[in-house]
Motif scaffolding. Structure first.
Motif, PDB file in Angstrom:
ATOM      1  N   ARG A 196       0.830  -1.209   0.000  1.00  0.00           N
ATOM      2  CA  ARG A 196       0.000   0.000   0.000  1.00  0.00           C
ATOM      3  C   ARG A 196       0.862   1.257   0.000  1.00  0.00           C
ATOM      4  O   ARG A 196       0.552   2.239  -0.674  1.00  0.00           O
ATOM      5  CB  ARG A 196      -0.898  -0.010   1.234  1.00  0.00           C
ATOM      6  CG  ARG A 196      -1.974   1.071   1.233  1.00  0.00           C
ATOM      7  CD  ARG A 196      -3.089   0.722   0.280  1.00  0.00           C
ATOM      8  NE  ARG A 196      -4.166   1.669   0.355  1.00  0.00           N
ATOM      9  CZ  ARG A 196      -4.242   2.787  -0.362  1.00  0.00           C
ATOM     10  NH1 ARG A 196      -3.277   3.085  -1.220  1.00  0.00           N
ATOM     11  NH2 ARG A 196      -5.270   3.597  -0.243  1.00  0.00           N
ATOM     12  N   GLY A 199       2.847   1.816  -3.474  1.00  0.00           N
ATOM     13  CA  GLY A 199       2.067   2.172  -4.654  1.00  0.00           C
ATOM     14  C   GLY A 199       1.985   1.047  -5.671  1.00  0.00           C
ATOM     15  O   GLY A 199       2.623   0.010  -5.544  1.00  0.00           O
ATOM     16  N   GLU A 225       1.632  17.204   3.179  1.00  0.00           N
ATOM     17  CA  GLU A 225       0.680  16.405   2.406  1.00  0.00           C
ATOM     18  C   GLU A 225       1.180  14.979   2.226  1.00  0.00           C
ATOM     19  O   GLU A 225       0.406  14.020   2.265  1.00  0.00           O
ATOM     20  CB  GLU A 225       0.422  17.048   1.039  1.00  0.00           C
ATOM     21  CG  GLU A 225      -0.436  18.306   1.067  1.00  0.00           C
ATOM     22  CD  GLU A 225       0.294  19.519   1.629  1.00  0.00           C
ATOM     23  OE1 GLU A 225       1.554  19.463   1.726  1.00  0.00           O
ATOM     24  OE2 GLU A 225      -0.374  20.511   1.985  1.00  0.00           O
ATOM     25  N   ALA A 226       2.494  14.837   2.029  1.00  0.00           N
ATOM     26  CA  ALA A 226       3.071  13.497   1.861  1.00  0.00           C
ATOM     27  C   ALA A 226       2.919  12.685   3.145  1.00  0.00           C
ATOM     28  O   ALA A 226       2.611  11.489   3.101  1.00  0.00           O
ATOM     29  CB  ALA A 226       4.538  13.608   1.471  1.00  0.00           C
ATOM     30  N   ALA A 228       0.597  13.128   5.434  1.00  0.00           N
ATOM     31  CA  ALA A 228      -0.833  12.827   5.588  1.00  0.00           C
ATOM     32  C   ALA A 228      -1.250  11.670   4.696  1.00  0.00           C
ATOM     33  O   ALA A 228      -2.048  10.813   5.100  1.00  0.00           O
ATOM     34  CB  ALA A 228      -1.662  14.070   5.269  1.00  0.00           C
ATOM     35  N   GLU A 229      -0.716  11.610   3.482  1.00  0.00           N
ATOM     36  CA  GLU A 229      -1.075  10.534   2.560  1.00  0.00           C
ATOM     37  C   GLU A 229      -0.603   9.175   3.084  1.00  0.00           C
ATOM     38  O   GLU A 229      -1.346   8.187   3.027  1.00  0.00           O
ATOM     39  CB  GLU A 229      -0.466  10.790   1.180  1.00  0.00           C
ATOM     40  CG  GLU A 229      -0.852   9.734   0.157  1.00  0.00           C
ATOM     41  CD  GLU A 229      -0.315  10.030  -1.221  1.00  0.00           C
ATOM     42  OE1 GLU A 229      -0.523   9.203  -2.120  1.00  0.00           O
ATOM     43  OE2 GLU A 229       0.325  11.078  -1.401  1.00  0.00           O
ATOM     44  N   VAL A 230       0.617   9.123   3.607  1.00  0.00           N
ATOM     45  CA  VAL A 230       1.128   7.870   4.164  1.00  0.00           C
ATOM     46  C   VAL A 230       0.271   7.423   5.344  1.00  0.00           C
ATOM     47  O   VAL A 230      -0.081   6.248   5.474  1.00  0.00           O
ATOM     48  CB  VAL A 230       2.600   8.020   4.573  1.00  0.00           C
ATOM     49  CG1 VAL A 230       3.046   6.841   5.442  1.00  0.00           C
ATOM     50  CG2 VAL A 230       3.484   8.123   3.350  1.00  0.00           C
ATOM     51  N   ASP A 232      -2.849   8.132   5.906  1.00  0.00           N
ATOM     52  CA  ASP A 232      -4.152   7.693   5.397  1.00  0.00           C
ATOM     53  C   ASP A 232      -4.071   6.259   4.876  1.00  0.00           C
ATOM     54  O   ASP A 232      -4.968   5.435   5.119  1.00  0.00           O
ATOM     55  CB  ASP A 232      -4.639   8.623   4.290  1.00  0.00           C
ATOM     56  CG  ASP A 232      -5.112   9.967   4.815  1.00  0.00           C
ATOM     57  OD1 ASP A 232      -5.368  10.059   6.035  1.00  0.00           O
ATOM     58  OD2 ASP A 232      -5.223  10.922   4.017  1.00  0.00           O
ATOM     59  N   ARG A 233      -3.000   5.952   4.146  1.00  0.00           N
ATOM     60  CA  ARG A 233      -2.838   4.591   3.626  1.00  0.00           C
ATOM     61  C   ARG A 233      -2.650   3.590   4.766  1.00  0.00           C
ATOM     62  O   ARG A 233      -3.164   2.462   4.714  1.00  0.00           O
ATOM     63  CB  ARG A 233      -1.641   4.539   2.683  1.00  0.00           C
ATOM     64  CG  ARG A 233      -1.834   5.341   1.396  1.00  0.00           C
ATOM     65  CD  ARG A 233      -0.653   5.184   0.460  1.00  0.00           C
ATOM     66  NE  ARG A 233      -0.831   5.970  -0.759  1.00  0.00           N
ATOM     67  CZ  ARG A 233       0.000   5.937  -1.789  1.00  0.00           C
ATOM     68  NH1 ARG A 233       1.078   5.155  -1.744  1.00  0.00           N
ATOM     69  NH2 ARG A 233      -0.224   6.672  -2.855  1.00  0.00           N
ATOM     70  N   ASP A 236      -5.960   2.820   6.284  1.00  0.00           N
ATOM     71  CA  ASP A 236      -6.763   1.959   5.418  1.00  0.00           C
ATOM     72  C   ASP A 236      -6.432   0.487   5.642  1.00  0.00           C
ATOM     73  O   ASP A 236      -7.325  -0.367   5.657  1.00  0.00           O
ATOM     74  CB  ASP A 236      -6.531   2.318   3.944  1.00  0.00           C
ATOM     75  CG  ASP A 236      -7.159   3.643   3.562  1.00  0.00           C
ATOM     76  OD1 ASP A 236      -8.027   4.120   4.318  1.00  0.00           O
ATOM     77  OD2 ASP A 236      -6.776   4.205   2.519  1.00  0.00           O
TER      78      ASP A 236
END
Length: 392
Positions: A196, A199, A225-226, A228-230, A232-233, A236
């Motif tokens: 995840r 990518g 932002e980077a 936050a994206e990690v 979020d993944r 999940d």
């Protein structure tokens, strides 16, 4: 009367068979066949199976192929293609009209030889692959330990990093995750997190490892932002924290290998502090906890602040927690008792009663603007230190 067949195989013919078989197998090196074609020829002529010593050579070929990165499927395809391509050139097959039974015997010998060779190749290949995997795991573990510990061999660390998917020239952050059950390498959950984070193309700058039962994520963090994206993944894949009890701490991004070490230590402290604070969010971000780090930089001073300001609350009826929570919410609401009551789902009277009890028991009045900062600092320090349950 037919002419006698040659006692020796035609070297040119064997070479052509080897090259054709190599093309069938995707263009791998025909030299991997070694003496297989010659051995099969002689086994058919003699009517005997391949010797144990000769079969052992193919085990070594399997090991060599694994070390060279040749796919097992391609290696086996090479040998099997070579066997069927050699078939028509074998003396018993060319003399089939004279001795039909000889073709049957030749077929048995070829099949047996192919079976023995394939078994030896596969065994050698798998043994070598297991050794390579163990060696790679050992190298990876050493790299992770050196990276997180801050090894003094910085040039060596930078050279090794790309092999493990990292480019340490840019800023990186570290996230540390703990759950009810320890994380271990090789599990489906860890593999899912790695997929995840890396990518669809597996080209993301990220490293997923385990250390002391915790999951450690090292990832490129050029901006918030980077990060936050990690996160979020990660959420999940891990799902609800209520199910597995997972909590995480993430450090602030920093450049180079030193930035990774610093972020790792921050992430561990944030995780520990998040547990003490009992925050609703399972992820504790060091960037949001700077004030606590400042307060805890000198634990003795922080402990003295707590005891001096809030020590009178020890032993209060109903416990200290209700009063600390009231102070937290009241101060967060800007000293507005009505708003604090709404957030606490209490009456305004209950809130003002608790504030009055704090004043009476501690001698500090949180409703007075000039005293609020000291009270708020003491409450933050109390939460960070685990007061009053923990020994300060």
């Amino acid at each position: 009367m037919p002419e006698p067949r040659p006692a020796q195989p035609d070297a040119t013919r064997l070479q052509a068979v080897a090259q054709d078989a190599a093309r069938d197998a995707g263009g791998i090196d025909p030299a991997l066949l070694g003496d297989f074609l010659d051995a099969v020829w002689r086994a058919v002529v003699s009517g005997r199976r391949l010797s144990t010593a000769r079969t052992a050579r193919y085990r070594a070929v399997g090991e060599e192929a694994a070390a060279s990165g040749v796919a097992l499927r391609a290696l086996l395809d090479l040998y099997l293609s070579a066997a069927w391509r050699l078939w028509r050139s074998l003396p018993p097959v060319q003399d089939a009209a004279v001795d039909p039974e000889g073709v049957v015997t030749a077929g048995e010998v070829v099949l047996r030889a192919s079976d023995d060779a394939v078994a030896a190749l596969t065994e050698g290949y798998q043994i070598a692959r297991r050794q390579l995997v163990r060696r790679e795991e050992s190298h990876r573990r050493e790299f992770v330990d050196d990276l997180l510990a801050g090894t003094s061999d910085l040039p060596g660390l930078l050279r090794r990093a790309p092999r493990h998917g990292l480019d340490l020239t840019g800023p990186h952050a570290v996230c540390v995750v703990r759950a009810d059950a320890p994380f271990t390498d090789g599990t489906a959950q860890v593999a899912a997190i790695e997929r995840r984070l890396q990518g669809a193309q597996a080209d993301a700058d990220a490293l997923v490892a385990t250390k002391d039962g915790a999951l450690v994520l090292v990832f490129a963090a050029p901006d918030r932002e980077a990060v936050a994206e990690v996160l979020d993944r990660l959420r999940d894949v891990l799902g609800s924290p209520q199910r597995t009890g997972w909590r995480a701490g993430v450090g602030r991004p920093g450049p180079g290998a030193g930035g990774v070490v610093g972020s790792y230590e921050q992430a561990r402290r944030a995780l520990d502090l998040g547990d003490r604070l009992g925050a609703g969010d399972p992820v504790a971000d060091a960037a949001d906890l700077l004030v606590y780090e400042v307060l805890l930089r000198d634990r003795d001073v922080a402990a003295d602040l707590v005891e001096t300001t809030l020590g009178g609350l020890r032993g209060v009826r109903g416990g200290v927690d209700a009063y600390l929570e009231t102070l937290e919410v009241y101060l967060a609401a800007g000293g507005n008792a009505t708003e604090a009551a709404r957030r606490l789902h209490l009456s305004v009277r209950a809130v003002t009663y608790r504030l009055a009890r704090v004043r009476d028991l501690t001698g500090t009045d949180p409703t007075r603007p000039e005293q609020r900062f000291g009270v708020q600092a003491a409450v933050l320090a109390a939460r960070a230190l685990g007061w009053p349950g923990a020994t300060i």
